[in-house]
Design a protein around this motif. Structure first.
Motif, PDB file in Angstrom:
ATOM      1  N   UNK A 196      -0.569  -6.733  12.347  1.00 27.64           N
ATOM      2  CA  UNK A 196       0.197  -7.957  12.581  1.00 27.64           C
ATOM      3  C   UNK A 196       1.137  -8.245  11.413  1.00 27.64           C
ATOM      4  N   UNK A 197       2.410  -8.326  11.714  1.00 32.78           N
ATOM      5  CA  UNK A 197       3.437  -8.685  10.734  1.00 32.78           C
ATOM      6  C   UNK A 197       3.344  -7.837   9.464  1.00 32.78           C
ATOM      7  N   UNK A 198       3.371  -6.526   9.647  1.00 32.38           N
ATOM      8  CA  UNK A 198       3.415  -5.619   8.504  1.00 32.38           C
ATOM      9  C   UNK A 198       4.828  -5.044   8.404  1.00 32.38           C
ATOM     10  N   UNK A 199       5.245  -4.767   7.197  1.00 36.15           N
ATOM     11  CA  UNK A 199       6.556  -4.205   6.927  1.00 36.15           C
ATOM     12  C   UNK A 199       6.322  -2.761   6.502  1.00 36.15           C
ATOM     13  N   UNK A 200       6.693  -1.811   7.360  1.00 38.86           N
ATOM     14  CA  UNK A 200       6.473  -0.388   7.117  1.00 38.86           C
ATOM     15  C   UNK A 200       7.821   0.253   6.818  1.00 38.86           C
ATOM     16  N   UNK A 201       7.915   0.881   5.631  1.00 35.64           N
ATOM     17  CA  UNK A 201       9.180   1.487   5.195  1.00 35.64           C
ATOM     18  C   UNK A 201       9.038   2.999   5.081  1.00 35.64           C
ATOM     19  N   UNK A 202       9.874   3.731   5.774  1.00 40.32           N
ATOM     20  CA  UNK A 202       9.936   5.170   5.608  1.00 40.32           C
ATOM     21  C   UNK A 202      10.804   5.534   4.418  1.00 40.32           C
ATOM     22  N   UNK A 203      10.760   6.790   4.023  1.00 44.24           N
ATOM     23  CA  UNK A 203      11.568   7.265   2.904  1.00 44.24           C
ATOM     24  C   UNK A 203      13.040   7.291   3.322  1.00 44.24           C
ATOM     25  N   UNK A 204      13.924   6.596   2.578  1.00 44.11           N
ATOM     26  CA  UNK A 204      15.330   6.511   2.989  1.00 44.11           C
ATOM     27  C   UNK A 204      16.089   7.826   2.831  1.00 44.11           C
ATOM     28  N   UNK A 205      15.547   8.782   2.068  1.00 48.17           N
ATOM     29  CA  UNK A 205      16.245  10.045   1.842  1.00 48.17           C
ATOM     30  C   UNK A 205      15.702  11.151   2.740  1.00 48.17           C
ATOM     31  N   UNK A 206      14.395  11.381   2.707  1.00 51.08           N
ATOM     32  CA  UNK A 206      13.810  12.491   3.474  1.00 51.08           C
ATOM     33  C   UNK A 206      13.225  12.042   4.809  1.00 51.08           C
ATOM     34  N   UNK A 207      13.190  10.756   5.071  1.00 52.37           N
ATOM     35  CA  UNK A 207      12.649  10.254   6.324  1.00 52.37           C
ATOM     36  C   UNK A 207      11.134  10.167   6.289  1.00 52.37           C
ATOM     37  N   UNK A 208      10.554   9.979   7.440  1.00 54.47           N
ATOM     38  CA  UNK A 208       9.101   9.817   7.548  1.00 54.47           C
ATOM     39  C   UNK A 208       8.677  10.387   8.883  1.00 54.47           C
ATOM     40  N   UNK A 209       7.535  11.073   8.915  1.00 52.74           N
ATOM     41  CA  UNK A 209       7.055  11.613  10.192  1.00 52.74           C
ATOM     42  C   UNK A 209       6.809  10.480  11.175  1.00 52.74           C
TER      43      UNK A 209
ATOM     44  N   UNK B   6      -2.790  -7.383   8.182  1.00 54.48           N
ATOM     45  CA  UNK B   6      -1.643  -8.268   8.385  1.00 54.48           C
ATOM     46  C   UNK B   6      -0.954  -8.638   7.080  1.00 54.48           C
ATOM     47  N   UNK B   7       0.327  -8.942   7.210  1.00 54.55           N
ATOM     48  CA  UNK B   7       1.116  -9.478   6.112  1.00 54.55           C
ATOM     49  C   UNK B   7       1.047  -8.587   4.873  1.00 54.55           C
ATOM     50  N   UNK B   8       1.242  -7.285   5.110  1.00 49.64           N
ATOM     51  CA  UNK B   8       1.270  -6.287   4.039  1.00 49.64           C
ATOM     52  C   UNK B   8       2.535  -5.456   4.175  1.00 49.64           C
ATOM     53  N   UNK B   9       2.911  -4.816   3.086  1.00 53.22           N
ATOM     54  CA  UNK B   9       4.031  -3.876   3.108  1.00 53.22           C
ATOM     55  C   UNK B   9       3.472  -2.489   2.862  1.00 53.22           C
ATOM     56  N   UNK B  10       3.933  -1.521   3.637  1.00 50.18           N
ATOM     57  CA  UNK B  10       3.538  -0.131   3.456  1.00 50.18           C
ATOM     58  C   UNK B  10       4.748   0.646   2.978  1.00 50.18           C
ATOM     59  N   UNK B  11       4.613   1.255   1.818  1.00 54.67           N
ATOM     60  CA  UNK B  11       5.690   2.024   1.207  1.00 54.67           C
ATOM     61  C   UNK B  11       5.734   3.434   1.792  1.00 54.67           C
TER      62      UNK B  11
ATOM     63  N   UNK C  17       0.864  -1.172   0.000  1.00 52.91           N
ATOM     64  CA  UNK C  17       0.000   0.000   0.000  1.00 52.91           C
ATOM     65  C   UNK C  17       0.898   1.218   0.000  1.00 52.91           C
ATOM     66  N   UNK C  18       0.543   2.195  -0.844  1.00 51.12           N
ATOM     67  CA  UNK C  18       1.360   3.408  -0.981  1.00 51.12           C
ATOM     68  C   UNK C  18       0.458   4.615  -1.151  1.00 51.12           C
ATOM     69  N   UNK C  19       0.764   5.657  -0.396  1.00 55.54           N
ATOM     70  CA  UNK C  19       0.028   6.909  -0.514  1.00 55.54           C
ATOM     71  C   UNK C  19       0.591   7.723  -1.680  1.00 55.54           C
ATOM     72  N   UNK C  20      -0.287   8.376  -2.450  1.00 55.95           N
ATOM     73  CA  UNK C  20       0.191   9.244  -3.533  1.00 55.95           C
ATOM     74  C   UNK C  20       0.565  10.639  -3.021  1.00 55.95           C
ATOM     75  N   UNK C  21       0.452  10.864  -1.698  1.00 56.96           N
ATOM     76  CA  UNK C  21       0.702  12.180  -1.111  1.00 56.96           C
ATOM     77  C   UNK C  21       1.344  11.989   0.258  1.00 56.96           C
TER      78      UNK C  21
END
Length: 189
Positions: free
Chosen positions: A166-179, A122-127, A101-105
């Protein structure tokens, strides 16, 4: 007369037992490019919404209020045998098997309606959210927002509750970070 009485008894039995049989939960597969929000809105207590592994669902999805006290499950369609067991932390190696799942904003990719309850995610990745420029400041927002924590939650009936992440993989932005990865302004989460 005998045929008619057997048919009448059969119809009566079907009607009687038909009303007492519990409804079965539905499983809905939302394919890549499918309308995830429509599936969330249509789900009923006990249902499972499966997302295509490897697919990215772009949007600002909202877990709505539904009737009942049985959880609705939102998850990747990957077979459980290929994923980490309950109680085991998920790691980046499972990324190819997860729906994303990814937000466009800078708004959350997943949030809750006021009073939403009984959801399992559960068992999802958040971009990472898509960074936006607000008054010269880069804004990335929350990736997942359960409740809003503001004045809109001025009474308990609007606080989201009974939500499992449950068991979600949440990734922040590697360059600008994430709130924030997950904003927990909810009860029993």
């Amino acid at each position: 007369h005998r045929g008619r009485s057997v048919a009448t008894a059969l119809v009566a039995a079907v009607l009687t037992f038909g009303f007492w049989m519990p409804l079965e939960a539905a499983t809905t597969l939302v394919p890549a490019g499918g309308d995830l929000q429509a599936a969330l809105n249509a789900a009923a207590a006990g249902d499972t919404i499966l997302l295509e592994p490897g697919a990215t669902y772009v949007g600002n999805f909202v877990l709505p209020v539904h009737e009942g006290w049985t959880h609705i499950t939102l998850r990747s369609a990957t077979d459980d045998a290929l994923l980490p067991r309950y109680g085991t932390r998920i790691s980046p190696e499972y990324s190819p098997l997860l729906a994303r799942l990814k937000s466009p904003s800078d708004a959350p990719a997943l949030s809750t309606a006021p009073g939403a309850a009984f959801w399992t995610v559960m068992l999802l990745q958040f971009e990472p959210n898509t960074p936006t420029l607000n008054g010269g400041i880069i804004s990335t927002g929350d990736i997942i927002a359960l409740g809003n924590g503001g004045s809109a939650q001025s009474s308990l009936d609007v606080v989201p509750h009974d939500i499992v992440i449950d068991r979600v993989y949440v990734r922040g932005d590697p360059v600008v970070g994430q709130k924030r990865g997950i904003a927990l302004n909810s009860a029993l989460t």
